[in-house]
Motif scaffolding. Structure first.
Motif, mmCIF file in Angstrom:
data_model
loop_
_atom_site.group_PDB
_atom_site.id
_atom_site.type_symbol
_atom_site.label_atom_id
_atom_site.label_comp_id
_atom_site.label_asym_id
_atom_site.label_seq_id
_atom_site.Cartn_x
_atom_site.Cartn_y
_atom_site.Cartn_z
ATOM 1 N N SER A 11 13.983 -44.131 -71.546
ATOM 2 C CA SER A 11 13.701 -43.635 -72.900
ATOM 3 C C SER A 11 12.220 -43.293 -73.087
ATOM 4 O O SER A 11 11.327 -44.110 -72.842
ATOM 5 N N SER A 12 11.991 -42.082 -73.547
ATOM 6 C CA SER A 12 10.621 -41.580 -73.683
ATOM 7 C C SER A 12 9.820 -42.371 -74.719
ATOM 8 O O SER A 12 8.648 -42.705 -74.496
ATOM 9 N N PHE A 13 10.431 -42.696 -75.860
ATOM 10 C CA PHE A 13 9.682 -43.457 -76.866
ATOM 11 C C PHE A 13 9.411 -44.883 -76.371
ATOM 12 O O PHE A 13 8.400 -45.490 -76.748
ATOM 13 N N GLY A 51 19.328 -48.794 -84.651
ATOM 14 C CA GLY A 51 19.828 -48.602 -83.282
ATOM 15 C C GLY A 51 18.950 -47.745 -82.388
ATOM 16 O O GLY A 51 19.406 -47.255 -81.363
ATOM 17 N N LYS A 52 17.707 -47.529 -82.776
ATOM 18 C CA LYS A 52 16.784 -46.756 -81.921
ATOM 19 C C LYS A 52 15.733 -47.689 -81.337
ATOM 20 O O LYS A 52 15.162 -48.510 -82.048
ATOM 21 N N PHE A 53 15.531 -47.540 -80.027
ATOM 22 C CA PHE A 53 14.483 -48.342 -79.403
ATOM 23 C C PHE A 53 13.260 -47.500 -79.110
ATOM 24 O O PHE A 53 13.356 -46.271 -79.157
ATOM 25 N N PRO A 54 12.088 -48.171 -78.894
ATOM 26 C CA PRO A 54 11.831 -49.593 -78.637
ATOM 27 C C PRO A 54 11.725 -50.427 -79.916
ATOM 28 O O PRO A 54 11.414 -49.910 -80.987
ATOM 29 N N GLU A 67 9.634 -48.947 -84.172
ATOM 30 C CA GLU A 67 8.813 -47.726 -84.214
ATOM 31 C C GLU A 67 7.635 -47.812 -83.245
ATOM 32 O O GLU A 67 6.714 -48.644 -83.428
ATOM 33 N N SER A 68 7.642 -46.904 -82.280
ATOM 34 C CA SER A 68 6.657 -46.961 -81.192
ATOM 35 C C SER A 68 5.205 -46.996 -81.694
ATOM 36 O O SER A 68 4.402 -47.799 -81.213
ATOM 37 N N ASP A 104 4.319 -36.851 -81.363
ATOM 38 C CA ASP A 104 5.666 -37.328 -81.704
ATOM 39 C C ASP A 104 6.483 -36.235 -82.409
ATOM 40 O O ASP A 104 7.625 -35.971 -82.051
ATOM 41 N N GLN A 112 13.406 -33.863 -77.807
ATOM 42 C CA GLN A 112 14.633 -34.660 -78.033
ATOM 43 C C GLN A 112 15.762 -33.794 -78.585
ATOM 44 O O GLN A 112 16.919 -33.981 -78.247
HETATM 45 N N1 LIG Z 1 10.569 -42.866 -84.240
HETATM 46 C C1 LIG Z 1 11.116 -43.729 -83.213
HETATM 47 C C2 LIG Z 1 12.038 -42.909 -82.308
HETATM 48 C C3 LIG Z 1 12.760 -43.776 -81.330
HETATM 49 C C4 LIG Z 1 13.849 -43.012 -80.591
HETATM 50 O O1 LIG Z 1 14.195 -41.874 -80.963
HETATM 51 N N2 LIG Z 1 14.384 -43.643 -79.568
HETATM 52 C C5 LIG Z 1 15.465 -43.041 -78.819
HETATM 53 C C6 LIG Z 1 15.217 -43.161 -77.315
HETATM 54 S S1 LIG Z 1 13.850 -42.197 -76.782
HETATM 55 C C7 LIG Z 1 16.753 -43.787 -79.102
HETATM 56 O O2 LIG Z 1 16.739 -44.964 -79.388
HETATM 57 N N3 LIG Z 1 17.877 -43.098 -79.018
HETATM 58 C C8 LIG Z 1 19.165 -43.710 -79.144
HETATM 59 C C9 LIG Z 1 19.972 -43.146 -80.253
HETATM 60 O O3 LIG Z 1 19.458 -42.329 -81.036
HETATM 61 O O4 LIG Z 1 21.150 -43.521 -80.339
HETATM 62 C C10 LIG Z 1 9.973 -44.389 -82.429
HETATM 63 O O5 LIG Z 1 8.865 -43.830 -82.410
HETATM 64 O O6 LIG Z 1 10.148 -45.483 -81.880
#
Ligand SMILES: N[C@@H](CCC(=O)N[C@@H](CS)C(=O)NCC(=O)O)C(=O)O
Length: 215
Positions: A11-13, A51-54, A67-68, A104, A112
């Protein structure tokens, strides 16, 4: 160990935050989340329902930080090291945050959009949205190219949060819309990022998962 990072190496973030952690040799417990696995995904959504990482958990301070950029701000404040991820000068700090936002919003999220479209079910693609994303990335590449003509890192001589944001964004952007022939200064900056040990390590750790990247 106080810090746990929920992430995935591809995962890029997540790589953006890994760079920040590796820059300062900050000890943390890696917790790999597999969103394709129901149990792993459900457990992660209990921590962060979006549900978004990290996502970072600091047990010592009983804090959960998503949030990164916010995670990097937190690391810079509470776990500083040899690389000051946010400069202490307030004007410089604001400019660093601006560049972090720039990478970003105008590179990373557009990339993305293009990659995400490849993962959509048949018949659910968004060619107009993809074209818009690519056009915005081109504009961003042009702006970065002009700026990086005279800079080593995004903020000048010192590596910062802005470079943490730039590295994975440019890595994946280069896969979907290569810039080496069109934007020489972006390409030279990207080469420097690739040799930075913190990012080189994150790229290497993602290698075993590379086949998951949609081509
Ligand atoms: N704004 C968030 C974006 C995080 C994000 O988009 N993470 C992606 C992976 S790069 C993710 O969790 N995707 C899984 C999904 O959307 O289900 C940050 O900066 O952490």
């Amino acid at each position: 160990m106080s810090l746990t990072l929920s992430f995935h190496p591809l995962s890029s973030f997540c790589q953006k935050v890994l760079i920040a952690l590796y820059e300062n040799d900050t000890p943390f417990e890696p917790h790999i989340v597999d969103l394709m696995d129901e149990a792993s995904s459900a457990a992660f959504k209990k921590i962060w329902p979006i549900g978004k990482f990290p996502v970072l958990r600091d047990e010592a301070k009983a804090r959960t930080i998503p949030e990164s950029s916010i995670i990097i701000e937190y690391l810079a404040q509470h776990y500083p090291g040899r690389t000051p991820l946010i400069p202490s000068d307030r004007d410089f700090a604001r400019e660093t945050r601006m560049r972090d936002r720039f990478y970003d919003l105008h590179v990373h999220m557009q990339m993305q959009k293009v990659v995400g479209d490849r993962l959509r079910p048949a018949g659910q693609n968004d060619p107009y949205g993809v074209a818009q994303a690519k056009a915005l990335m081109q504009t961003a590449f042009g702006m970065i190219d002009a700026e990086m003509a005279t800079r080593t890192w995004a903020m000048g001589d010192a590596f910062s949060m802005a470079d943490c944001a730039a590295a994975p964004a440019l890595y994946y952007a280069n896969l979907v819309m290569p810039f080496s022939e069109t934007h020489r200064n972006v390409a030279a900056y990207f080469d420097r990022l690739m040799t930075r040990p913190s990012f080189a390590r994150a790229v290497k750790e993602a290698e075993p998962y590379r086949a998951l990247f949609p081509t």
